[in-house]
Design an enzyme around this catalytic site. Structure first.
Site, mmCIF file in Angstrom:
data_model
loop_
_atom_site.group_PDB
_atom_site.id
_atom_site.type_symbol
_atom_site.label_atom_id
_atom_site.label_comp_id
_atom_site.label_asym_id
_atom_site.label_seq_id
_atom_site.Cartn_x
_atom_site.Cartn_y
_atom_site.Cartn_z
ATOM 1 N N ASP A 69 -0.083 -9.837 -4.282
ATOM 2 C CA ASP A 69 1.127 -9.044 -4.508
ATOM 3 C C ASP A 69 0.749 -7.719 -5.192
ATOM 4 O OD1 ASP A 69 3.749 -8.242 -4.504
ATOM 5 O OD2 ASP A 69 4.364 -9.513 -6.174
ATOM 6 N N PHE A 83 0.820 -1.220 0.000
ATOM 7 C CA PHE A 83 0.000 0.000 0.000
ATOM 8 C C PHE A 83 0.857 1.275 0.000
ATOM 9 C CE2 PHE A 83 -4.457 -1.692 1.431
ATOM 10 C CZ PHE A 83 -4.606 -2.306 0.198
HETATM 11 N N1 LIG Z 1 6.363 -8.014 -7.183
HETATM 12 C C1 LIG Z 1 6.922 -6.937 -7.718
HETATM 13 O O1 LIG Z 1 7.314 -6.976 -8.874
HETATM 14 N N2 LIG Z 1 7.062 -5.786 -7.023
HETATM 15 C C2 LIG Z 1 6.782 -5.559 -5.641
HETATM 16 C C3 LIG Z 1 7.835 -6.125 -4.752
HETATM 17 C C4 LIG Z 1 7.798 -7.631 -4.646
HETATM 18 O O2 LIG Z 1 6.830 -8.218 -4.182
HETATM 19 O O3 LIG Z 1 8.786 -8.286 -5.008
HETATM 20 C C5 LIG Z 1 6.659 -4.051 -5.411
HETATM 21 O O4 LIG Z 1 6.639 -3.646 -4.235
HETATM 22 O O5 LIG Z 1 6.559 -3.287 -6.369
HETATM 23 ZN ZN LIG Z 2 8.161 -10.147 -3.756
HETATM 24 ZN ZN LIG Z 3 5.370 -8.257 -2.917
#
Ligand SMILES: NC(=O)N[C@@H](CC(=O)O)C(=O)O
Ligand SMILES: [Zn+2]
Ligand SMILES: [Zn+2]
Length: 436
Positions: A301, A59
């Site tokens: 994610d 967030f």
């Molecule tokens: N998954 C991603 O590609 N990015 C995530 C970081 C993470 O979960 O590795 C982020 O915070 O932008």
């Molecule tokens: Zn990650």
């Molecule tokens: Zn992540």
């Protein structure tokens, strides 16, 4: 409140009475009478689910409120039927000390939905103060750099797992081994910016083998200290199988379930994330493991970045895609089409995350449980449009996909989202930390 004539995921038709923050009774449809002061919701056979628990969101506060805030991220969650979110530590500052935990917790007062806050591990973390806080979990612990450059060395990982095991805090791991990345993917020109970038190179660069080896390493370290380890965003059948056979739990994100390298010619940098999209064959094998129960849960994610940030060349655009608002709608659309059962969707999004992470009051529609509920009409899917979503980033990798969106979302008995006749209404920010 009385919800009448709802259909549960297992097909039973039930009335559900809510008193205060809890479910008071669940009984045969037509058997509960409304009290004089009850709000009555006629579900009329619509599907009632326990609110989704998304154990993996970013967030972005403190540090990057131009990408997302607790207010906008939690609105997006509520509109997508997610009633609990778990925020990750790669903010600015990163959440690696007790003081930084408190700083983030103060910002989370803007959340409409319940939340957990994870603590991160870097060279400058302070385990004593951090582990004294009501953490949801330690993690995501980055075994390779991702957004925020929080990748750590093996020794520090082993120390961190041992510390977490001492206090029985679970450890969530971003499992990629950068020594197995294929640098040759960087050679030559990766092409234009944004949707025109040659993003398949990202998948060629961050190899499938890098995930499998890192998962094996993580479960090996966990076995030594008897820590509870959960592997974040597994993207390959090899990674999932290594987690399952090593006694770890794992999550799959909606993008690894539904998108593959074949989509990158259209998505460009909007499809760049870590771990990256995989071959269509691997995606299908991941889907099988989600359907058959090898995979424990779906977590988004949710990693919003602005259009401006994504409109760069492949090697400069940040990694990550939004997803908290579209997870449950996409899964319910799969169930509507018969590709997953409604019970499996319920377990993947709510019951199992509650069990794995120890949230005894959540994840079930039964007497005394928190009244975290989502009412949907599976007969009324909508096309997903970035413009209609509530994340600050304003785009989605699932543009044009079909989704079954909530008509009503409740968090501990309070309406946080309601939609009728195309009008949307949000509730107040009253989310609470699920560990306190
Ligand atoms: N998954 C991603 O590609 N990015 C995530 C970081 C993470 O979960 O590795 C982020 O915070 O932008
Ligand atoms: Zn990650
Ligand atoms: Zn992540």
């Amino acid at each position: 409140m009385l919800i009448r004539e709802a259909r549960l995921a297992d097909g039973r038709r039930r009335d559900v009475r809510i008193t205060g923050e809890r479910i008071e009774a669940v009984a045969a449809a037509g058997s509960l009478d409304a009290g004089a002061n009850d709000d009555v919701v006629d579900a009329d056979g619509r599907l009632l689910l326990p609110g989704a628990i998304d154990v993996h969101v970013h967030f972005r506060q403190p540090g990057y409120p131009h990408k997302e805030t607790w207010a906008t991220g939690s609105k997006s969650a509520a509109a997508g039927g997610v009633t609990t979110v778990v925020d990750q530590p790669n903010t600015n500052p990163p959440t690696v000390t007790g003081e930084q935990f408190d700083e983030k917790e103060a910002l989370a007062a803007d959340s409409l939905v319940d939340y957990g806050i994870n603590g991160g591990v870097t060279e400058s973390w302070d385990p004593d103060s951090l582990l004294s806080k009501p953490l949801f979990a330690l993690g995501e612990v980055f075994l390779a750099d991702s957004t925020g450059d929080m990748g750590i060395e093996s020794d520090l990982f082993a120390d961190a797992v041992a510390r977490a095991a001492e206090v029985d805090v679970p450890v969530t791991v971003h499992a990629e081994d950068a020594s197995l990345f294929d640098e040759s993917a960087r050679e030559g020109d990766a092409g234009g910016v944004g949707r025109d970038a040659d993003a398949d190179r990202w998948s060629a660069f961050r190899t499938a083998e890098a995930e499998a080896r890192a998962v094996e390493r993580a479960v090996g370290v966990a076995a030594e200290s008897r820590a509870r380890v959960h592997i974040a965003h597994t993207s390959t059948p090899e990674g999932i199988d290594a987690a399952a056979s090593g006694g770890a739990t794992c999550e799959v994100s909606p993008h690894h379930l539904l998108l593959s390298r074949e989509d990158l010619s259209e998505l460009g940098t909007y499809g760049r994330m870590n771990p990256p999209l995989r071959s269509e064959a691997r995606r299908a094998a991941v889907f099988e493991r989600v359907a058959d129960g090898t995979v424990d849960m779906i977590a988004t994610d949710h990693a919003p970045h602005t259009v401006e940030e994504k409109e760069q060349g492949l090697w400069d655009a940040p990694s990550g895609v939004p997803g908290v608002e579209t997870m449950l709608p996409l899964l319910l659309d799969l169930a509507r089409r018969g590709d997953l059962s409604y019970e499996r969707v319920r377990d993947l999004t709510s019951t199992t995350p509650a069990d794995v992470f120890g949230l005894p009051n959540k994840g079930r529609i039964e007497a005394d449980a928190d009244a975290d509920l989502v009412l949907v009409d599976p007969e009324s899917p909508r096309d997903i449009r970035g413009d209609d979503l509530h994340s600050k980033c304003g785009w989605t990798p699932f543009e044009g996909f079909s989704g079954v969106f909530p008509d009503l979302t409740l968090v501990r008995g309070r309406v946080v989202y309601e939609r009728s006749g195309g009008d949307e209404r949000f509730g107040e920010a009253a989310g609470e930390n699920v560990r306190t």
